[in-house]
Design an enzyme around this catalytic site. Structure first.
Site, PDB file in Angstrom:
ATOM      1  CD  GLU A   1       0.765  39.338 -19.061  1.00  8.75           C
ATOM      2  OE1 GLU A   1      -0.224  40.075 -19.174  1.00  8.75           O
ATOM      3  OE2 GLU A   1       1.569  39.414 -18.134  1.00  8.75           O
TER       4      GLU A   1
ATOM      5  CG  ASP B   1      -4.872  -1.703  -6.069  1.00 10.40           C
ATOM      6  OD1 ASP B   1      -4.210  -2.315  -6.908  1.00 10.40           O
ATOM      7  OD2 ASP B   1      -4.396  -0.959  -5.210  1.00 10.40           O
TER       8      ASP B   1
ATOM      9  CD  GLU C   1      -4.606  -7.466  10.891  1.00 13.42           C
ATOM     10  OE1 GLU C   1      -4.780  -6.420  11.559  1.00 13.42           O
ATOM     11  OE2 GLU C   1      -3.511  -8.017  10.761  1.00 13.42           O
TER      12      GLU C   1
ATOM     13  CG  ASP D   1      -8.082 -11.286  -3.602  1.00 13.76           C
ATOM     14  OD1 ASP D   1      -7.373 -11.376  -2.588  1.00 13.76           O
ATOM     15  OD2 ASP D   1      -9.178 -10.703  -3.602  1.00 13.76           O
TER      16      ASP D   1
ATOM     17  CE  LYS E   1      -0.725  -2.234  -8.519  1.00 14.75           C
ATOM     18  NZ  LYS E   1      -1.410  -1.565  -7.388  1.00 14.75           N
TER      19      LYS E   1
ATOM     20  CG  ASP F   1      -4.304  -0.202  -0.978  1.00 15.74           C
ATOM     21  OD1 ASP F   1      -3.259  -0.768  -1.377  1.00 15.74           O
ATOM     22  OD2 ASP F   1      -5.335  -0.821  -0.665  1.00 15.74           O
TER      23      ASP F   1
ATOM     24  CG  ASP G   1      -5.303  38.925 -22.356  1.00 15.04           C
ATOM     25  OD1 ASP G   1      -5.421  38.048 -23.229  1.00 15.04           O
ATOM     26  OD2 ASP G   1      -4.333  39.683 -22.269  1.00 15.04           O
TER      27      ASP G   1
END
Length: 1292
Positions: free
Chosen positions: A503, A545, A638, A809, A862, A881, A981
């Site tokens: 089991e 990535d 940024e 890129d 991808k 991401d 077990d």
């Protein structure tokens, strides 16, 4: 304009929940007090002092607490969030009628007030804003202004973390009687920025938390220890053994107290009365087995509960005390101002204060595939009249569980936790888990062993019974003794079945997974789906990535230029180009390429550059304590530009700069545009500024500035080649390049550009505005590779895993970075996404084996890459991401999302979250995946060896015995079963990964659980153990000169058998032919502890077990015999490993045994000889690979069928979902697809997707609209991730 009748669903637009088909129905949550506050009627109503509840259509009344009881409950529960669920309608008994109509109208809600309530709005009223969406209600409460007033929050500063217990109570009449302009002006310039502050949390004792609750769902009702023990005892064989033990105990007690004592023939004294001991010992052993099994399952549940909590928690940005704070999603409260952006999964319900092109996917909630563009509450009020409930272009509502595809905004939270839409639905959908693929494979092997064990047990019982009946005439014993003898035969046979039917085998993998997932968290791998841990062990390809995974995601502007001649580079960087790479370095020197180049910029160009970077950005700034320099949170690209602006251009406060201009329109970044833009008013002109991929920016630019001035502009055509050369030079140095451009409009909206009549707040379309631009400049951003990545890539390649880079890129940059990482090789292929996409399927499959780099790739590229690799037979892991990566993450065999930089959509679509965004963590996941598979094989090898030895030893000794008794008694066999077990599984399943696991090729998908090395170890060790124990049993007395007393030798046989298993457990730590079985054993404290504990218990049993274990104390010679024979199994294992496999293949019957197993466990194999179907399951123990969810259910049901029929118990839980098919078949065929469609999976912040779900739900609720009446049928709805799949495909 159309109006919608509140009582007529047919006139209502698509909404979160129609009143009739929602589960749970809104009537369960509307018409109930929001907390334990006294309730009274508004004096402006008809004058009655109380509200009488309308009866529902089913005739049931909604519960109503009295004033005194509610007041008493509130006073008693101060400091604890109110239990709203205690007020839920009793209409569940008739959900079909109860859900057809809301019991409380909006008018009632608007004019219902609560004495002593600190806030004007009840939870039911706030829920009616969004479920269904209701703009007329927003009008009635005076829009955003009334909402903020009723919730006591200033949207410009957020709530106060030191909120008092409000002495002044706010009533609904205070809101309704306010005749001022409902439009609320939000002063963004008041917002100051501040770093994460641990003090910026709302007190659990505040009125806001007491009244509206927190954003936490109650913990899943986990099974307690007692319940798990009872489930373990549901094992049919244990129940049968318990019955036999009770009968044995009864007979033993009768013999002990009801019969005269037997005299010892030597001493003449009465012998000890111990006839009852065996029955008690068996029952005690059963209790121990059940307890250990229950504790094991209980610990497993605790581990997964911790895992779920970790998966569900993430940080959000909120506005409190006038500052931006980062806090846990669990700390959100009603009234919070929450910042949201593209990629987020909305964790609460709310109304938008500000919307910058927010676009949401609400398909998981409404089933509607169209994406919804959101507006702020003020705009929604302006676009609708009070009699209009809903218009699609005036939707200010964000619903928990929906996905933000584009834009950003600020949200006023109106419902959290169990009161939010997602919370209510999630609470109705909590269920049990399902088996993983490895459990399925093990269950098949367990079924084969169970059939063999069951046959052996039945054979033993039949043989002993025949022998007993034959000797019955000559047996002079009393009828009681004869009954005891028969019972002994039954007990031994049943106990053998306990040992022979494994089991624990299908459940052993759960233990290995629980341990592995817990340890993987320390290696920064947060496992969301257990099967991903298994799958990583067979991974052959990793599509990674670049940014943040292979690189450090620590971006810095190191070079760039403004216009044609103002160039700069960082002091710590080399010159921005390289002569050998074809760039003209002298041009940089002549242009004054240094950090002082910024001084050459005119004030106008400097200001425009600052505004271009600050306004065209979604980053938020935080100020460290005692620091005037801001830190930015958001896109790393940024933040690099903003950091440069602070350092070189004098930027001091980005929020102040944004609030100083009037932003007319914002274009958020998307994978199609490869750019973002903003239009703002500055000095009576309207500037359109764009930043993005330099090739796109150059393509749309017709002119370029020169001499560092906006006033001097030249034609772009003559400079295009120069800029392309610069960008190529940067790319070869692994720099990411961004371009800036701008355009000026004299009026707004511009007269010479077509406007978008469908959306007045966003009058310009991107393709119309993004033309005839003036090129401002370009920036080279460096993101250095992680130091450990080259070694990790090399380790993957040594492990037979191919690593490929997939990036957005340009190809030059991608190849440069891939070469540094060791991914791109001389004979490898690099390709750009558009070219890869245009290839035919045949050509694509042809080049895939050598494709190392895929640049300028889109999410579709991808996906095509993953599909192609899978067609070639690869197991593919992929990283992602972004929101658009969700389809690829779902398509891959294992999807890795980024814990730091990944969006919530990507995390939800993934199987494993990389908490540190590091590629090296993927390598650790591969090692753990292989270790899990190895752990299961080790346990399998150990258990089958014990099975073979125990079964044959028991059968042979019992048949050869004159009294049909086995040399191993029932209690001894139960002790062996406990070792086999549970304890062995704990010891062998907790070995950590070794370096060796990454020095071999991955196993093929669907490979047999048994290798030849395993078979030869099983067969040889079993033969040795049988030879030792049988020789000791039949000839031990004469060989070792013991007296003919069988008690001594039986104890030695039992002791030797246990020590053989203990030392063989060490032997099984290795599966290959290497000799060092003690490698890294010091890293597994649990293995050492279990070995010592089992050895200690065995010593205690032999010394003190006495009659209970049917043992006798043995002398030193007996101990030496037992331990020496046990130790010999270790050098024997080394000898077995040294024997060539080719020789043993001719000697050992491995092929015959394997064929017998396959014939037993799979009827498909038995029909193979008379079938030519190529889809039939493979030979051997290779598992059948199902192609649909239904085949998975069928396969699980078939594989565990025999074990479940014999054992039941915990195995039964793996078969629960089989009810789904039967009960769905009972429905009319026309209703089946509609019932399934009604029930969709959504995400909850407090419930992990790590477990699949299956929930008992009244079917009448789901099909009431479809059929009107189906009686009281119940079905098991087994729902998967259809909603997320749908959401992901919509994103794509």
């Amino acid at each position: 304009m159309p109006t919608y009748n509140d009582d007529d669903d047919s006139s209502r637009p698509p909404s979160v929940h129609s009143e009739r088909n929602q589960k749970p129905s809104s009537s369960q949550f509307l018409g109930v007090p929001s907390s334990n506050y006294n309730q009274r009627e508004n004096s402006s109503r008809s004058g009655s002092s109380t509200i009488s509840r309308e009866p529902s259509s089913s005739g049931t009344m909604y519960p109503m607490a009295s004033r005194d009881s509610m007041k008493e409950s509130y006073d008693k529960n101060k400091g604890t969030p109110p239990d709203y669920t205690s007020y839920v309608s009793h209409s569940d008994a008739e959900p079909e009628q109860a859900s057809s109509k809301s019991s409380t109208s909006i008018e009632d809600l608007l004019h219902t007030e609560y004495d002593d309530a600190p806030f004007a709005f009840s939870i039911p009223l706030l829920q009616r804003l969004q479920d269904p969406k209701n703009t007329s209600l927003l009008h009635a409460i005076h829009g955003l202004k009334g909402l903020c007033k009723g919730l006591k929050v200033d949207p410009s500063t957020g709530i106060s973390t030191h909120e008092p217990h409000y002495a002044d109570k706010l009533q609904m009449s205070d809101i309704l009687n306010d005749d001022s302009n409902p439009k609320l002006v939000v002063h963004l310039d008041r917002i100051r920025s501040q770093d994460n502050n641990p003090e910026a949390k709302v007190s659990h004792d505040s009125d806001r938390v007491k009244y509206y609750g927190k954003n936490v769902l109650p913990e899943h009702d986990s099974k307690g220890l007692i319940r798990l023990m009872l489930e373990a005892f549901k094992d049919k064989v244990l129940i049968l053994l318990s019955i036999a033990a009770v009968v044995s105990l009864a007979l033993g007690l009768y013999q002990t107290f009801g019969q005269p004592p037997t005299l010892d023939p030597i001493t003449g004294k009465p012998e000890p009365r111990v006839e009852w001991v065996e029955g008690v010992a068996i029952m005690a052993a059963i209790v121990i087995v059940v307890t250990v099994g229950g504790v094991n399952d209980w610990q497993k549940e605790l581990q997964f509960k911790k895992l779920n909590a970790k998966v569900s928690n993430f940080d959000v940005q909120v506005l409190r005390d006038g500052a931006v704070h980062s806090t846990s999603v669990f700390d959100l409260v009603v009234g919070d101002v929450l910042f949201v952006e593209a990629g987020d999964v909305v964790p609460v319900d709310g109304v938008l204060i500000e919307s910058n092109n927010l676009v949401l996917d609400e398909s998981a909630m409404t089933g509607e595939t169209d994406n919804i563009k959101k507006v702020d509450a003020n705009t929604a009020i302006e676009r609708t009249s009070p009699d209009v409930e809903y218009r699609k272009n005036a939707d200010p509502y964000l619903i928990s569980g929906t996905t933000i595809l584009e834009g950003n905004g600020k949200l006023l939270v109106t419902a959290v936790g169990v009161n939010s839409f997602n919370g209510r639905t999630t609470m109705a959908m909590r269920t049990e888990g399902q088996a993983t693929p490895l459990q399925l494979r093990l269950s098949r092997v367990a079924d084969a062993i169970a059939k063999l064990g069951g046959a052996a047990s039945a054979l033993l019982f039949i043989v002993l019974l025949i022998e007993f009946l034959v000797r019955l005439k000559s047996n002079d014993s009393s009828s009681k003794n004869k009954g005891q003898e028969f019972l002994q035969i039954l007990i031994v046979s049943v106990t053998l079945l306990v040992v022979a039917v494994p089991e624990g085998l299908p459940l052993a993998v759960t233990l290995a997974l629980a341990f592995a997932t817990n340890r993987m968290q320390k290696d920064n791998n947060l496992v969301r789906h257990l099967q991903a841990c298994e799958t990583m062990g067979t991974a052959t390809n990793i599509c990674s990535d670049k940014t943040g995974t292979l690189t450090q995601n620590r971006m810095t502007v190191v070079a760039g230029g403004f216009g044609t001649d103002v160039l700069f580079f960082d002091h710590n960087d080399e010159t921005p180009t390289n002569v050998d790479q074809g760039s003209d370095s002298s041009k940089f020197e002549d242009a004054g390429a240094s950090a002082f180049a910024f001084k050459r910029l005119s004030p106008e160009l400097r200001d425009l550059t600052l505004y271009s970077i600050a306004v065209n950005s979604t980053c938020r700034q935080l100020f460290e304590d005692n620091s005037d320099t801001p830190r930015f949170i958001g896109s790393k690209t940024e933040t690099a530009l903003l950091d440069m602006s602070v350092k070189e251009l004098g930027l001091t406060n980005v929020d102040s700069m944004r609030s100083s201009v009037d932003i007319k329109q914002f274009f958020s970044f998307s994978s199609d545009r490869k750019a973002s833009g903003a239009i703002f008013e500055y000095k009576d002109k309207y500037y359109f500024v764009v930043k993005g991929m330099p090739e796109r920016v150059l393509q749309q630019s017709t002119s370029v500035i020169t001499n560092g001035s906006l006033d001097e502009v030249e034609d772009m055509h003559s400079h295009a080649d120069y800029f392309k050369e610069m960008i190529t030079g940067y790319a070869k140095r692994s720099l990411r390049t961004l371009g800036l451009c701008y355009r000026v409009f004299d009026s707004w909206p511009p007269k010479d550009i077509p406007t978008n009549d469908e959306d007045s707040s966003n009058p310009l379309k991107w393709e119309d505005a993004f033309t005839d631009m003036t090129f401002l400049g370009f920036f080279g951003i460096m993101d250095p590779i992680r130091p450990d990545v080259p070694l990790a890539v090399k380790v993957c390649q040594g492990a037979g895993v191919t690593v490929r880079m997939v990036t957005g890129d340009n190809i030059v940059t991608a190849k440069a970075i891939a070469s540094q990482c060791g991914i791109y090789t001389e004979d490898g292929i690099s390709m750009e996404g558009p070219e890869f996409r245009s290839l035919s399927d045949e050509k694509r499959l042809e080049i895939l084996p050598k494709l190392d780099v895929l640049a300028r790739s889109s999410p579709l590229d991808k996906q095509l890459l993953i599909e192609g690799l899978q067609k070639l037979g690869n197991v593919v892991a992929v990283t992602g991401d972004g929101t658009n990566d969700a389809p690829a993450l779902k398509k891959a065999n294992v999807g890795f999302s980024m814990g730091k930089s990944g969006t919530e959509v990507a995390k939800e679509a993934s199987d494993i979250i990389l908490m540190d965004d590091n590629f090296s963590s993927i390598v650790k996941a591969i090692a753990w995946g292989r270790t899990v598979n190895d752990a299961v094989k080790k346990f399998l090898q150990f258990q089958i060896t014990v099975n073979i030895t125990a079964v044959f030893l028991t059968i042979i000794s019992a048949v050869a015995s004159t009294d049909q008794s086995s040399v191993l008694t029932a209690v001894q066999l139960l002790w062996v079963n406990l070792i086999m077990d549970t304890l062995a599984a704990l010891a062998l399943a907790t070995d950590p990964p070794t370096p060796e696991v990454l020095k071999r090729k991955p196993e093929k998908p669907g490979a047999s659980l048994f290798t030849f090395d395993m078979w030869k170890m099983i067969i040889c060790q079993s033969m040795y153990q049988l030879a030792v124990t049988l020789v000791l049993h039949f000839a031990g007395n004469s060989i070792f000169h013991y007296p003919s007393n069988t008690a001594d030798m039986n104890t030695i046989v039992f002791n030797t058998f246990v020590w053989l298993q203990l030392f063989n457990e060490i032997n099984n730590r290795r599966l290959d032919n290497k000799l060092n079985i003690f490698e890294r054993i010091n890293h597994n404290f649990l293995f050492i502890a279990i070995f010592v504990i089992v050895a200690g218990i065995q010593v205690i049993i032999v010394f003190f077990g006495g009659a209970a274990f049917s043992v006798k104390r043995i002398d030193g010679k007996g101990w030496a015999i037992s331990i020496v024979f046990g130790v010999i199994s270790i050098p024997l294992g080394a000898l077995i490993r040294c024997v060539p496999n080719n020789f043993l293949r001719k000697v050992l019957p491995v092929k015959t045994i394997d064929t017998v197993f396959s014939w037993i466990l799979n009827p498909r194999f038995r029909s193979k000889r008379r079938s030519t179907d190529h889809d039939v399951e493979s030979l051997s123990l290779i598992p059948y690979e199902p192609t649909s969810p239904n085949e998975v259910i069928d396969s699980i049901r078939h594989s565990l069928g025999f074990v479940q029929r014999i054992r039941g118990g915990r195995i039964r839980h793996l078969l629960n979902n089989s009810k789904f098919d039967k009960q769905m078949e009972a429905l009319p065929e026309r209703l089946r697809p509609r019932v399934k469609q009604r029930f969709m999976k959504i995400r909850s912040p407090s419930v992990s997707s790590a477990t699949s779900v299956a929930l008992m739900i009244p079917i009448s609720t789901l099909v009431s609209e479809a059929s009107g009446r189906l009686g009281g049928h119940d079905i098991w709805i087994s729902h998967n991730r259809q909603a997320l799949d749908k959401k992901s495909s919509n994103v794509h």
